[in-house]
Scaffold this motif. Structure first.
Motif, PDB file in Angstrom:
ATOM      1  N   LEU A  44      75.084  35.238 -46.254  1.00  0.00           N
ATOM      2  CA  LEU A  44      73.842  34.500 -46.476  1.00  0.00           C
ATOM      3  C   LEU A  44      73.542  33.605 -45.278  1.00  0.00           C
ATOM      4  CD1 LEU A  44      74.112  33.299 -50.185  1.00  0.00           C
ATOM      5  CD2 LEU A  44      72.515  34.972 -49.275  1.00  0.00           C
ATOM      6  N   PRO A  45      72.305  33.568 -44.804  1.00  0.00           N
ATOM      7  CA  PRO A  45      71.938  32.626 -43.741  1.00  0.00           C
ATOM      8  C   PRO A  45      72.171  31.188 -44.209  1.00  0.00           C
ATOM      9  CG  PRO A  45      70.207  34.266 -44.105  1.00  0.00           C
ATOM     10  CD  PRO A  45      71.180  34.417 -45.224  1.00  0.00           C
ATOM     11  N   ASP A  46      72.354  30.284 -43.269  1.00  0.00           N
ATOM     12  CA  ASP A  46      72.667  28.894 -43.607  1.00  0.00           C
ATOM     13  C   ASP A  46      71.631  28.278 -44.554  1.00  0.00           C
ATOM     14  OD1 ASP A  46      74.886  29.091 -42.030  1.00  0.00           O
ATOM     15  OD2 ASP A  46      74.051  27.984 -40.333  1.00  0.00           O
ATOM     16  N   LEU A  47      70.367  28.562 -44.304  1.00  0.00           N
ATOM     17  CA  LEU A  47      69.315  27.976 -45.134  1.00  0.00           C
ATOM     18  C   LEU A  47      69.403  28.498 -46.566  1.00  0.00           C
ATOM     19  CD1 LEU A  47      66.858  26.164 -45.347  1.00  0.00           C
ATOM     20  CD2 LEU A  47      65.428  28.101 -44.629  1.00  0.00           C
ATOM     21  N   GLU A  48      69.666  29.800 -46.710  1.00  0.00           N
ATOM     22  CA  GLU A  48      69.805  30.373 -48.044  1.00  0.00           C
ATOM     23  C   GLU A  48      71.039  29.839 -48.761  1.00  0.00           C
ATOM     24  OE1 GLU A  48      67.651  32.344 -49.744  1.00  0.00           O
ATOM     25  OE2 GLU A  48      66.340  31.847 -48.061  1.00  0.00           O
TER      26      GLU A  48
END
Length: 310
Positions: A44-48
């Motif tokens: 998962l990307p950091d923002l997600e």
């Protein structure tokens, strides 16, 4: 839920943070199914990850009965072990600590105890994950960097990290390690000196006197006393009325690598830990006031061992 029907994305935060318990429970189960099919190819990307943990935080926030809170805390912590890929498990754990550090000061007094419990559950699950890797050196190193690095609960140079988190961790750390070893079948020896590194570094570099004192009194001193009492005569300088019982830890620990000669004598482990405290005290990044305290602590321990030997 089968792999074919597992969700392709984590449940939305609004479902995790729903005011309806049934909706929250369903979202947690959906999250477990998603994570069980999650690996390093699908990070998962950091923002997600931040959004996901925001939802999980408020999912726990909304739980309002002791038994419900306890069950949910355990269920959330087990998510670390649900993920089959170790790097992804550690990435998920990093998200937990970043969320905890970020949200901690906003937790009201009435909810604080349940978040202390949540932290305890995650510490225990983290140790069981590392046991499952047989204390793989890369996994342990990454785990330590999660605790000590930016946005970690033991980060020594970030004033935004709440001191009460470090206090709580120093109080429960060895207890949860002992529990994790007890609950695991034939666990390899725990690399105790390595696992204590984040606390030793924090003790060396913290600008806060109370943080240093608390780490020494709640972690280093009790551990030193237990290792001392199990390897020889009790300390002549200090007679504590009560000592923690780390029974499994005492018989199944080593210094830094479980791949060596297996479990080590408690006296040898004690010596290695105090030597590590001395070595870190000698580093240039160590604050002068803390260096003096660490040297004095080391000197007292060595003299006590010499007195007992004599």
């Amino acid at each position: 839920m089968s792999a074919a029907s597992a969700p392709a994305a984590p449940p939305l935060g609004k479902y995790l943070a729903s005011s309806e318990k049934k909706t929250r429970d369903k979202a947690v189960k959906s999250l477990a199914a998603f994570l069980s099919n999650h690996d390093s190819e699908n990070v998962l990307p950091d923002l997600e990850m931040a959004k996901l943990w925001k939802g999980i935080f408020y999912c726990f926030w909304m739980s309002d009965k002791p038994l419900v809170q306890q069950a949910l805390a355990g269920e959330l912590a087990e998510l670390i072990l649900t993920i089959t890929d170790v790097p992804s498990s550690l990435n998920f754990l990093r998200g937990f600590w970043m969320m905890t550090v970020r949200e901690w000061n906003g937790i009201d007094r009435l909810r604080m105890d349940k978040y202390y419990m949540l932290v305890r559950k995650f510490v225990n699950a983290s140790f069981r994950l590392l046991v499952r890797t047989k204390w793989d050196s890369a996994a342990v190193q990454e785990y330590n960097s999660i605790l000590s690095g930016p946005n970690g609960p033991l980060c020594p140079n970030d004033i935004r990290v709440p001191t009460s988190l470090a206090f709580h961790l120093s109080e429960i750390y060895l207890e949860e390690l002992d529990k994790a070893l007890t609950s695991s079948e034939s666990p390899p020896p725990a690399p105790l000196s390595t696992l204590l590194s984040p606390f030793i570094t924090l003790a060396a570099r913290t600008p806060t006197n109370t943080t240093y004192k608390h780490i020494q009194s709640s972690l280093f001193e009790p551990l030193g006393d237990v290792l001392k009492s199990s390897s020889g005569p009790p300390s002549r300088k200090k007679a504590r009325t009560s000592s923690p019982d780390y029974s499994q830890l005492l018989v199944n620990t080593c210094t830094s690598s479980p791949g060596g000669d297996g479990a080590m004598d408690a006296g040898a482990v004690r010596s290695s830990i105090f030597q590590k405290i001395f070595d870190v005290a000698s580093e240039t990044e160590t604050r002068d006031a803390n260096r003096r305290r660490m040297y004095a602590f080391y000197k007292d321990a060595v003299e006590d061992d010499e007195d007992s030997a004599g």
